[in-house]
Design a protein around this motif. Sequence first.
Motif, PDB file in Angstrom:
ATOM      1  N   TYR A 101       0.831  -1.192   0.000  1.00  0.00           N
ATOM      2  CA  TYR A 101       0.000   0.000   0.000  1.00  0.00           C
ATOM      3  C   TYR A 101       0.874   1.253   0.000  1.00  0.00           C
ATOM      4  N   GLY A 102       0.397   2.281  -0.677  1.00  0.00           N
ATOM      5  CA  GLY A 102       1.018   3.593  -0.674  1.00  0.00           C
ATOM      6  C   GLY A 102      -0.045   4.662  -0.726  1.00  0.00           C
ATOM      7  N   GLU A 103       0.128   5.714   0.083  1.00  0.00           N
ATOM      8  CA  GLU A 103      -0.866   6.790   0.179  1.00  0.00           C
ATOM      9  C   GLU A 103      -2.247   6.265   0.556  1.00  0.00           C
ATOM     10  N   GLY A 104      -2.295   5.192   1.340  1.00  0.00           N
ATOM     11  CA  GLY A 104      -3.563   4.659   1.805  1.00  0.00           C
ATOM     12  C   GLY A 104      -4.286   3.764   0.824  1.00  0.00           C
ATOM     13  N   ILE A 163      -1.256  -0.784  -3.945  1.00  0.00           N
ATOM     14  CA  ILE A 163      -0.472  -0.592  -5.165  1.00  0.00           C
ATOM     15  C   ILE A 163      -0.213  -1.909  -5.870  1.00  0.00           C
ATOM     16  N   ALA A 164       0.114  -2.946  -5.117  1.00  0.00           N
ATOM     17  CA  ALA A 164       0.440  -4.237  -5.723  1.00  0.00           C
ATOM     18  C   ALA A 164       0.046  -5.354  -4.782  1.00  0.00           C
ATOM     19  N   GLU A 165      -0.044  -6.551  -5.336  1.00  0.00           N
ATOM     20  CA  GLU A 165      -0.418  -7.731  -4.564  1.00  0.00           C
ATOM     21  C   GLU A 165       0.297  -8.942  -5.139  1.00  0.00           C
ATOM     22  N   HIS A 215       4.597   6.092 -12.561  1.00  0.00           N
ATOM     23  CA  HIS A 215       4.999   5.199 -13.642  1.00  0.00           C
ATOM     24  C   HIS A 215       6.096   4.241 -13.222  1.00  0.00           C
ATOM     25  N   LEU A 216       6.708   4.487 -12.057  1.00  0.00           N
ATOM     26  CA  LEU A 216       7.714   3.552 -11.555  1.00  0.00           C
ATOM     27  C   LEU A 216       7.106   2.184 -11.295  1.00  0.00           C
ATOM     28  N   PHE A 217       5.804   2.138 -11.095  1.00  0.00           N
ATOM     29  CA  PHE A 217       5.134   0.884 -10.793  1.00  0.00           C
ATOM     30  C   PHE A 217       4.371   0.344 -11.981  1.00  0.00           C
ATOM     31  N   ARG A 236      -4.382   1.723 -10.829  1.00  0.00           N
ATOM     32  CA  ARG A 236      -4.591   0.287 -10.934  1.00  0.00           C
ATOM     33  C   ARG A 236      -3.780  -0.430  -9.862  1.00  0.00           C
ATOM     34  N   VAL A 237      -4.263  -1.610  -9.519  1.00  0.00           N
ATOM     35  CA  VAL A 237      -3.549  -2.467  -8.583  1.00  0.00           C
ATOM     36  C   VAL A 237      -2.912  -3.597  -9.378  1.00  0.00           C
TER      37      VAL A 237
END
Length: 331
Positions: free
Chosen positions: A225-228, A231-233, A279-281, A306-307
């Motif tokens: 998680y980032g900023e609440g 982000i990824a799983e 865009h780093l992610f 998006r996640v």
Amino acid sequence: MSAEASVGSHAANTAQSAVSQPVFQSTVEGRHQGLLGSKYVKLNVGGSLYYTTVQTLTKEESLLHSICNGETEVNIDSDGWVILDRSGRHFGLILNFLRDGSVPLPDDHRELDEVLKEAQYYRVQGLIQHCLTAMQKQKDIFESVCRIPMITSAKEEQRMIATCRKPVVKLQNNRGNNKYSYTSNSDDNLLKNIELFDKLVLRFNGRVLFVKDVLGDEICCWSFYGEGRKIAEVCCTSIVYATEKKQTKVEFPEARIFEETLNILIYENDRRSGPGGLHLFDSRGPGSSVGAGQSEEEGAVGGDRRVRRIHVRRHIMHDERGHGQQTVYKD
């Protein structure tokens, strides 16, 4: 009045003045003479008696040095003891520091603070610095200790993640949430995921908030998680289609978990740099790939956010039993 009566009255007055004279020497006299004329000094510190030399007391510029020089007023009783109205509990430690230049300090923070207060009163600068350095070391050790809050509901967990200013890494670990049997390596891989979680906690403590969920719906799943927001799983479980029955398989994608943890740190550091930080992610560049045995999906969360979901799976699934068993291919 006769001469004899006059002499008797004078003698009585002299005796009375001798009785009423205080037991302390004049502070003015002590100020001018000091203790430099003596080799040894007797100190009464709050009822604790210490016997030392003038050379020891004058090794550093301090209150004790000024007492020996006569610059500071001092009270000396009739037996020659210098009276210091302080607690004598740590005075021996101060004397040892003046003698040797260093001294072992107590580990207890409260006692260390008491020693610091005494060193500040006597103005022993070397001991003051020694105490401050020891306190800073204790503070650094204390800050490295992990604090683990107990979360009792999903709403409380969501609220904590939404309000946290740090990146969040969550591991869902619920071995009992499985309707199939596990493959032979699944228990070991499950323990490896838990051990990796503990290692990450020690490595990134203070920079990342780590959450372990043992009552969730997933058997083994990492969320970042980032900023609440998520982000990824990384999902570490898959279903094995064996010849006789289905089995649940737990993987250990260590490199990918490390990668996503570092990514979430980069995201948190660059989140104020504008849209370019995201865009780093979402983009991996022309030379990047998901990796063997893994698939990546993106699900819309709202707008362009998006996640990224990574599912660890194999194209050829089997029950990992001995040779001779049929291998079943999965599309």
